[in-house]
Motif scaffolding. Structure first.
Motif, PDB file in Angstrom:
ATOM      1  N   THR A 150       0.827  -1.208   0.000  1.00 34.58           N
ATOM      2  CA  THR A 150       0.000   0.000   0.000  1.00 34.58           C
ATOM      3  C   THR A 150       0.858   1.254   0.000  1.00 34.58           C
ATOM      4  N   ILE A 151       1.973   1.228   0.726  1.00 36.83           N
ATOM      5  CA  ILE A 151       2.917   2.349   0.698  1.00 36.83           C
ATOM      6  C   ILE A 151       3.415   2.584  -0.726  1.00 36.83           C
ATOM      7  N   SER A 152       3.731   1.501  -1.429  1.00 32.44           N
ATOM      8  CA  SER A 152       4.220   1.613  -2.803  1.00 32.44           C
ATOM      9  C   SER A 152       3.154   2.170  -3.730  1.00 32.44           C
ATOM     10  N   VAL A 153       1.906   1.751  -3.528  1.00 37.33           N
ATOM     11  CA  VAL A 153       0.811   2.292  -4.340  1.00 37.33           C
ATOM     12  C   VAL A 153       0.677   3.800  -4.110  1.00 37.33           C
ATOM     13  N   GLY A 154       0.796   4.227  -2.861  1.00 29.82           N
ATOM     14  CA  GLY A 154       0.735   5.654  -2.570  1.00 29.82           C
ATOM     15  C   GLY A 154       1.846   6.428  -3.241  1.00 29.82           C
ATOM     16  N   LEU A 155       3.061   5.869  -3.230  1.00 27.70           N
ATOM     17  CA  LEU A 155       4.195   6.520  -3.884  1.00 27.70           C
ATOM     18  C   LEU A 155       3.953   6.666  -5.383  1.00 27.70           C
ATOM     19  N   ILE A 156       3.473   5.601  -6.015  1.00 28.50           N
ATOM     20  CA  ILE A 156       3.328   5.593  -7.472  1.00 28.50           C
ATOM     21  C   ILE A 156       2.177   6.470  -7.940  1.00 28.50           C
ATOM     22  N   THR A 157       1.050   6.382  -7.261  1.00 25.44           N
ATOM     23  CA  THR A 157      -0.152   7.056  -7.761  1.00 25.44           C
ATOM     24  C   THR A 157      -0.330   8.480  -7.260  1.00 25.44           C
ATOM     25  N   TYR A 158       0.240   8.815  -6.099  1.00 20.45           N
ATOM     26  CA  TYR A 158      -0.059  10.115  -5.492  1.00 20.45           C
ATOM     27  C   TYR A 158       1.186  10.871  -5.052  1.00 20.45           C
ATOM     28  N   GLY A 159       2.338  10.246  -5.186  1.00 17.30           N
ATOM     29  CA  GLY A 159       3.560  10.869  -4.693  1.00 17.30           C
ATOM     30  C   GLY A 159       3.982  12.105  -5.459  1.00 17.30           C
ATOM     31  N   TYR A 160       3.495  12.262  -6.686  1.00 17.76           N
ATOM     32  CA  TYR A 160       3.906  13.417  -7.483  1.00 17.76           C
ATOM     33  C   TYR A 160       3.474  14.738  -6.848  1.00 17.76           C
ATOM     34  N   ASN A 161       2.419  14.721  -6.034  1.00 17.40           N
ATOM     35  CA  ASN A 161       1.970  15.948  -5.382  1.00 17.40           C
ATOM     36  C   ASN A 161       3.036  16.528  -4.458  1.00 17.40           C
ATOM     37  N   ILE A 162       3.825  15.649  -3.828  1.00 13.57           N
ATOM     38  CA  ILE A 162       4.896  16.104  -2.944  1.00 13.57           C
ATOM     39  C   ILE A 162       6.170  16.345  -3.719  1.00 13.57           C
ATOM     40  N   MET A 163       6.484  15.464  -4.666  1.00  9.83           N
ATOM     41  CA  MET A 163       7.727  15.608  -5.428  1.00  9.83           C
ATOM     42  C   MET A 163       7.799  16.929  -6.181  1.00  9.83           C
ATOM     43  N   LYS A 164       6.660  17.411  -6.658  1.00 11.91           N
ATOM     44  CA  LYS A 164       6.698  18.611  -7.485  1.00 11.91           C
ATOM     45  C   LYS A 164       6.981  19.874  -6.679  1.00 11.91           C
ATOM     46  N   VAL A 165       6.842  19.827  -5.355  1.00  9.72           N
ATOM     47  CA  VAL A 165       7.139  21.016  -4.553  1.00  9.72           C
ATOM     48  C   VAL A 165       8.424  20.865  -3.751  1.00  9.72           C
ATOM     49  N   MET A 166       8.956  19.669  -3.662  1.00 11.20           N
ATOM     50  CA  MET A 166      10.219  19.473  -2.963  1.00 11.20           C
ATOM     51  C   MET A 166      11.366  19.616  -3.952  1.00 11.20           C
ATOM     52  N   GLY A 167      12.573  19.424  -3.466  1.00 12.16           N
ATOM     53  CA  GLY A 167      13.717  19.474  -4.358  1.00 12.16           C
ATOM     54  C   GLY A 167      13.977  20.854  -4.900  1.00 12.16           C
ATOM     55  N   ASN A 168      13.807  21.023  -6.210  1.00  6.10           N
ATOM     56  CA  ASN A 168      14.159  22.274  -6.867  1.00  6.10           C
ATOM     57  C   ASN A 168      13.279  23.439  -6.473  1.00  6.10           C
ATOM     58  N   LYS A 169      12.214  23.215  -5.744  1.00  6.58           N
ATOM     59  CA  LYS A 169      11.422  24.323  -5.236  1.00  6.58           C
ATOM     60  C   LYS A 169      12.085  24.969  -4.010  1.00  6.58           C
ATOM     61  N   ILE A 170      13.066  24.276  -3.418  1.00  7.35           N
ATOM     62  CA  ILE A 170      13.767  24.815  -2.247  1.00  7.35           C
ATOM     63  C   ILE A 170      15.102  25.415  -2.651  1.00  7.35           C
TER      64      ILE A 170
END
Length: 607
Positions: free
Chosen positions: A499-519
């Motif tokens: 279930t953790i993996s499903v969350g990463l694959i299907t919904y993780g982009y919401n967090i990835m798009k604001v982390m990293g290069n946004k900081i």
């Protein structure tokens, strides 16, 4: 509670345990991989694959087989007075509060810690169950709420210090040289040694209680960690150095990944005469598409003042913004252009239009949703029922596959021409850029650190969801309140890690798009330093049994490396402030939701 009520509570508790695990993947795990994806060390889809494999591997093979009934000792076990129904209800309310809050934050791209959310929710449940006086508000040997606040303040700062130290070492050894490429290639085994040693310690202390390595003598642990790190360094010297030498120094365009098996023989491989540049990716972060996509690009169009549509809608050209734009110019920019939400919506629409042109299940699903809007009248009208029969399968397929196709790099750069886009331009301009050949060398190190972080996360943080679920399951199965430690079955670990993996694959982009290069500006050498700094911090806190969030550590490490550029302008402190605010607000909000839910159920009228 009757037997039927036990079944209802167990079913609801199971649902929220799965939702909490889903959110864990979409928030915490996505944040861990955001650094590697932002640095372009690994593609978005590759990150999903490696993240899934190592999360499940860590959880199932060496994950904890016992879960603390009272999370971190916040509520005394006697509070339930051997009442299985109250215990099931308490942890169900805690899971419901934590998962609901994290889900809302993830949907709005606000990064919070699922660990802190659950701990805060348990504290709120404890207040409603036994009263505030019985909840451990102090230090409590590193397990009370006082330790939570301490970790919240100390972990990001310490992590930033470790990450900055490692990156400064990279700068001194490699980046500051007149010809840094050979230095990057020939010193790479040393950084593989550091990364492998830290990763091994992370598994020993943080992620493998089943192996019992943490209980071994100090000399044994030192031998294992240094032996593993030294072994990886030797393998890097034999196979990796010749491979990268042929690729970035000889600039051989015909070198393939599997050629590493030739080892030192690659040094004798003749260099091509006409090679002008090494065949390595471009690690630069840009605000425009390099692809010829016309209207299908994910950024807002780049228009000048002479362009009729641009002038009509008030979209300013990026050339209008100067290097030294201040807050006043940003305010003027906001006043003369579309709202940020409108531009984001336009960018999403263009991105979706490009996906609709694709062949395969996702393209079919998105075209089906576009061509079959709901009709007039109520949902139960016959024509709407027929439309739903087409839309529901398409919605399922789109929900499962949309995250895999999301353009994470386009989303991270900001909408060009907006205050956010201009702010990120200034952040990127303040960061020194290094040759792609040098950065390519560190991309391999970063993949190693990211995979190990996922393994340790799966082995350790799986307890956030599986712990309360194991308590609920044990109380439902036996009819008795669980003891201080409840057994965890392998199938439970497998279900929740999946279930953790499903969350990463299907919904993780919401967090990835604001982390990293946004900081701050990312690159492989920076990203690998961030991940190593975060890993060291987690190890230090684990030795003192202090609760710490991996996500908070990687965020602090990101800021620390960003400051190594020598200026505050290289860090987007607005984004950092929003993250800090969301972390702080998690504690009272999750705790209040959990306490209110528990209070309502405990004091509900009984017939």
């Amino acid at each position: 509670m009757t037997l039927h009520q036990y079944d209802y509570v167990f079913a609801i508790g199971t649902f929220f345990a799965l939702l909490d695990a889903f959110n864990n993947g979409a928030n915490d795990v996505a944040n861990s991989w955001a650094t590697s994806v932002s640095s372009r060390s690994i593609s978005y889809r590759q990150a999903m694959i490696f993240g899934t494999v190592f999360e499940m591997l860590g959880a199932i093979t060496v994950g904890a087989r016992t879960a603390e009934t009272i999370k971190n000792g916040i509520i005394p076990n006697s509070a339930f007075q051997n009442n299985a129904g109250v215990q099931m209800l308490a942890f169900t309310c805690a899971l419901a509060a934590a998962s609901s809050w994290v889900m809302w934050c993830t949907r709005h791209s606000a990064h919070v810690s699922s660990t802190y959310s659950l701990i805060s929710a348990v504290a709120g449940v404890g207040v409603a169950t036994v009263g505030a006086s019985k909840v451990q508000w102090g230090w409590n040997d590193g397990k009370g709420l006082g330790a939570i606040f301490a970790g919240l303040g100390m972990a990001p700062v310490i992590s930033g210090g470790f990450a900055a130290t490692i990156f400064m070492l990279v700068k001194l050894v490699v980046h500051m040289r007149k010809n840094p490429v050979p230095w990057a290639v020939y010193t790479s085994p040393f950084f593989f040694l550091i990364a492998a040693t830290i990763c091994t310690l992370s598994i020993v202390y943080k992620g493998s209680p089943n192996l019992g390595l943490g209980k071994k003598p100090a000399w044994y642990i030192a031998a294992v960690t240094m032996g593993t790190g030294g072994g990886v360094a030797i393998l890097a010297a034999i196979f990796f150095v010749p491979f990268v030498h042929a690729k970035v120094i000889k600039k051989d365009p015909n070198i393939q990944w599997w050629h590493f098996i030739y080892g030192p023989l690659l040094f004798k491989r003749p260099a091509p005469e006409d090679a002008e540049r090494a065949n390595v990716p471009n690690y630069a972060v840009v605000q425009h598409d390099d692809d010829d996509l016309d209207e299908s690009v994910t950024h807002s169009p780049k228009l000048t003042a002479e362009d009729g549509p641009g002038k009509e809608h008030g979209i300013m050209s990026t050339s209008d913004a100067t290097e030294g734009a201040n807050e006043k110019s940003l305010a003027n920019l906001e006043a003369t252009q579309k709202s940020y939400k409108e531009l984001v919506a336009e960018g999403e629409a263009r991105f979706n239009a490009r996906l609709m042109k694709k062949r395969g299940p996702l393209g079919w699903a998105m075209r089906t949703l576009r061509d079959n809007p709901m009709g007039a009248g109520q949902i139960y009208e016959l024509h709407n029922v027929k439309i739903l029969a087409k839309r529901i399968p398409a919605m399922v397929v789109s929900g499962l596959l949309y995250g895999l196709h999301y353009d994470i790099h386009a989303a991270q750069t900001g909408i060009e021409g907006t205050p956010d886009g201009e702010r990120m331009k200034r952040v990127y301009a303040a960061a020194e850029k290094y040759p792609n050949e040098v950065e390519h060398t560190y991309s391999f190190v970063q993949v190693l650190t990211a995979c190990t972080a996922s393994f340790a996360h799966g082995a350790n943080d799986i307890g956030n969801s599986v712990g309360p679920w194991a308590v609920i399951y044990g109380a439902w199965k036996t009819g008795n309140a669980a003891q201080a430690k409840a057994p965890v079955d392998v199938w439970q670990l497998a279900v929740l890690s999946a279930t953790i993996s499903v969350g990463l694959i299907t919904y993780g982009y919401n967090i990835m798009k604001v982390m990293g290069n946004k900081i701050t500006y990312h690159s492989p050498s920076r990203g690998s330093s961030m991940e190593m700094g975060a890993a060291i911090t987690v190890l230090v806190f684990s030795q003192f049994s202090l609760p710490v969030s991996t996500s908070m550590c990687i965020t602090g490490a990101t800021v620390g490396v960003g400051l190594c550029n020598g200026t505050l302008k290289a860090v987007n402190f607005q984004r950092v402030g929003l993250l800090l605010f969301s972390w702080i607000m998690t504690i009272p909000i999750a705790g209040t939701i959990g306490g209110v839910l528990m209070g309502l159920f405990l004091n509900a009228p009984k017939f």
